[in-house]
Design an enzyme around this catalytic site. Structure first.
Site, PDB file in Angstrom:
ATOM      1  CG  ASP A   1      -1.977   0.962   1.276  1.00 43.12           C
ATOM      2  OD1 ASP A   1      -2.396   1.400   0.189  1.00 43.12           O
ATOM      3  OD2 ASP A   1      -2.460   1.302   2.389  1.00 43.12           O
TER       4      ASP A   1
ATOM      5  CG  ASP B   1       0.840   7.572  -3.698  1.00 40.73           C
ATOM      6  OD1 ASP B   1       0.759   8.415  -4.621  1.00 40.73           O
ATOM      7  OD2 ASP B   1       0.302   7.731  -2.583  1.00 40.73           O
TER       8      ASP B   1
ATOM      9  CD  GLU C   1      -3.179   8.332  -4.966  1.00 41.34           C
ATOM     10  OE1 GLU C   1      -2.903   7.308  -4.329  1.00 41.34           O
ATOM     11  OE2 GLU C   1      -3.529   9.398  -4.432  1.00 41.34           O
TER      12      GLU C   1
ATOM     13  N   GLY D   1      -7.815   8.469   7.000  1.00 38.53           N
ATOM     14  CA  GLY D   1      -8.001   8.770   8.418  1.00 38.53           C
ATOM     15  C   GLY D   1      -9.458   8.843   8.842  1.00 38.53           C
TER      16      GLY D   1
ATOM     17  CG  ASP E   1      -5.503   1.111   7.975  1.00 34.44           C
ATOM     18  OD1 ASP E   1      -5.801   0.430   8.977  1.00 34.44           O
ATOM     19  OD2 ASP E   1      -4.359   1.556   7.804  1.00 34.44           O
TER      20      ASP E   1
HETATM   21  P1  13P Z   1      -8.999   4.900   5.431  1.00 28.80           P
HETATM   22  O1  13P Z   1      -8.095   5.744   6.300  1.00 28.80           O
HETATM   23  O2  13P Z   1     -10.220   5.652   5.022  1.00 28.80           O
HETATM   24  O3  13P Z   1      -9.338   3.598   6.081  1.00 28.80           O
HETATM   25  O4  13P Z   1      -8.193   4.574   4.069  1.00 28.80           O
HETATM   26  C1  13P Z   1      -7.240   3.552   4.031  1.00 28.80           C
HETATM   27  C2  13P Z   1      -6.417   3.567   2.783  1.00 28.80           C
HETATM   28  O5  13P Z   1      -6.713   4.224   1.812  1.00 28.80           O
HETATM   29  C3  13P Z   1      -5.220   2.715   2.767  1.00 28.80           C
HETATM   30  O6  13P Z   1      -4.477   2.895   1.601  1.00 28.80           O
HETATM   31  O1  G3H Z   2      -3.091   4.855   3.559  1.00 30.50           O
HETATM   32  C1  G3H Z   2      -2.620   4.639   4.669  1.00 30.50           C
HETATM   33  C2  G3H Z   2      -3.009   3.430   5.439  1.00 30.50           C
HETATM   34  O2  G3H Z   2      -4.121   3.704   6.238  1.00 30.50           O
HETATM   35  C3  G3H Z   2      -1.841   2.923   6.225  1.00 30.50           C
HETATM   36  O3  G3H Z   2      -1.584   3.683   7.341  1.00 30.50           O
HETATM   37  O4  G3H Z   2       0.862   4.215   7.154  1.00 30.50           O
HETATM   38  O5  G3H Z   2      -0.343   4.336   9.367  1.00 30.50           O
HETATM   39  O6  G3H Z   2       0.133   2.128   8.304  1.00 30.50           O
HETATM   40  P1  G3H Z   2      -0.146   3.588   8.086  1.00 30.50           P
HETATM   41 ZN    ZN Z   3      -4.496   4.900   0.835  1.00 32.62          ZN
END
Ligand code: 13P
Ligand code: G3H
Ligand code: ZN
Length: 330
Positions: free
Chosen positions: A93, A115, A145, A190, A277
């Site tokens: 990710d 990204d 992206e 978030g 997330d």
């Molecule tokens: P949320 O913070 O809305 O859960 O998005 C997660 C996300 O896009 C991880 O790449």
């Molecule tokens: O896009 C971000 C995801 O929510 C991952 O979050 O970098 O805190 O693990 P993190």
């Molecule tokens: Zn994301």
């Protein structure tokens, strides 16, 4: 060097083809630890849903990349043990460099995101193309992206959305060779996606955030028909969790997410992958706080992480069944 194929993982190609055809979206759930992994896999097996397990750079730092990879390998076996084989993708990710993407590909990831959205358009293309060229040698799929989500994204904060420009997508997709495209149409990362003053209220006083820019999504679909689109920042921020967290000592303010109805609509379009997330974090935190408040003498981590895991599973099942429509599609 290990191929994801030896680990029983799959890339996103077939998943997205079916999701596009069947008008649903594949859940992409982030994980950092065992309880999250167990919740994701058991929820997806029970609802017979394909799943994308997402690892962020933060997750790699927190949990160790090797452990996470073995956990994903274990997840495939765990799913079988639970009695139903589901397609499982291990996805990076928000990869931000070629080296990070290469490293993940070399250690068994079946899909990566590069990204480059914070770079200039041409630099984004050059970086994404380089990752695609490497990834495709190993049949690993790549998400790129275009556009920038408001809020904090991998330590980069953007105050306003830069919506994806539909006029750029054909050029970007054809010059980079990406397999899917993350776009910006009003979601953000978030638990604070909107300020209350941006929202209206319904007859019960519930805050209704401004709708996603489906007009931009439709324009993009016209430019690249049948091409898989990805939505980041798609947590709904369930108010019942926010309430429990604040009731038991938390201090969450202005926590507003994307309404489920908006995500259902998106899932029926070319959006084939929906990233979630924050909602998982909220569900776990709510349960842990509740256990701590009601059973202050408890100090066995299984007694608070267990209920957190159960709540998480329940929430993922709900999403697969009632929001993304991925239930029954494995
Ligand atoms: P949320 O913070 O809305 O859960 O998005 C997660 C996300 O896009 C991880 O790449
Ligand atoms: O896009 C971000 C995801 O929510 C991952 O979050 O970098 O805190 O693990 P993190
Ligand atoms: Zn994301």
């Amino acid at each position: 060097m290990v191929s994801y194929k030896e680990l029983g993982l799959v890339n996103t190609k077939e998943m997205f083809r079916k999701a596009m055809e069947g008008k649903y979206a594949i859940p992409a759930y982030n994980f950092n630890n065992m309880e999250q992994m167990q919740a994701i896999i058991s929820a997806c097996v029970e609802t017979k849903s394909p799943v994308i397990l997402q690892v962020s750079s933060g997750a790699r730092k927190y949990a160790n990349q090797t452990l996470l990879r073995y956990m994903a390998q274990g997840a495939v076996q765990y799913a079988k043990e639970l009695g139903y084989e589901i397609p499982v993708t291990l996805h990076l990710d928000h990869g931000d460099t070629f080296e990070l993407c290469k490293n993940c590909i070399d250690m068994g990831f079946s899909s990566v995101m590069i990204d480059g959205s914070h770079h200039s358009y041409e630099d984004n293309i050059a970086l994404t193309k380089k990752v695609v060229e490497y990834a495709h040698r190993f049949d690993v799929t790549v998400e790129g992206e275009l556009g920038v989500l408001a809020g904090v994204e991998d330590d980069v904060a953007a105050e306003h959305h830069t919506y994806t420009r539909p006029e750029e997508v054909i050029d970007f997709v054809s010059r980079t060779g990406v397999d899917s495209l993350a776009i910006s149409i009003g979601t953000s990362h978030g638990a604070n996606k909107f300020k209350p003053e941006q929202c209206t209220r319904d007859e019960n006083g519930i805050l209704i955030p401004p709708p996603l820019r489906f007009d931009i999504l439709e324009e993009i679909e016209k430019q690249i028909p049948g091409f898989p689109i990805v939505l980041h920042g798609s947590s709904s921020v369930p108010q019942e969790y926010v309430k429990i967290i604040n009731q038991y000592g938390g201090a969450l303010k202005d926590s507003i997410g994307i309404p489920e109805s908006q995500l259902r609509r998106a899932a029926q379009s070319a959006v084939c992958k929906i990233n979630i997330d924050s909602d998982g974090r909220l569900a776990m935190t709510a349960k842990v706080r509740e256990v701590f408040a009601n059973q202050p003498a408890e100090f066995d981590p299984r007694k608070y992480l267990g209920p957190a895991r159960d709540e998480l599973k329940k929430m993922y099942m709900h999403k697969n069944e009632h929001v993304l429509g991925s239930a029954g599609k494995a």
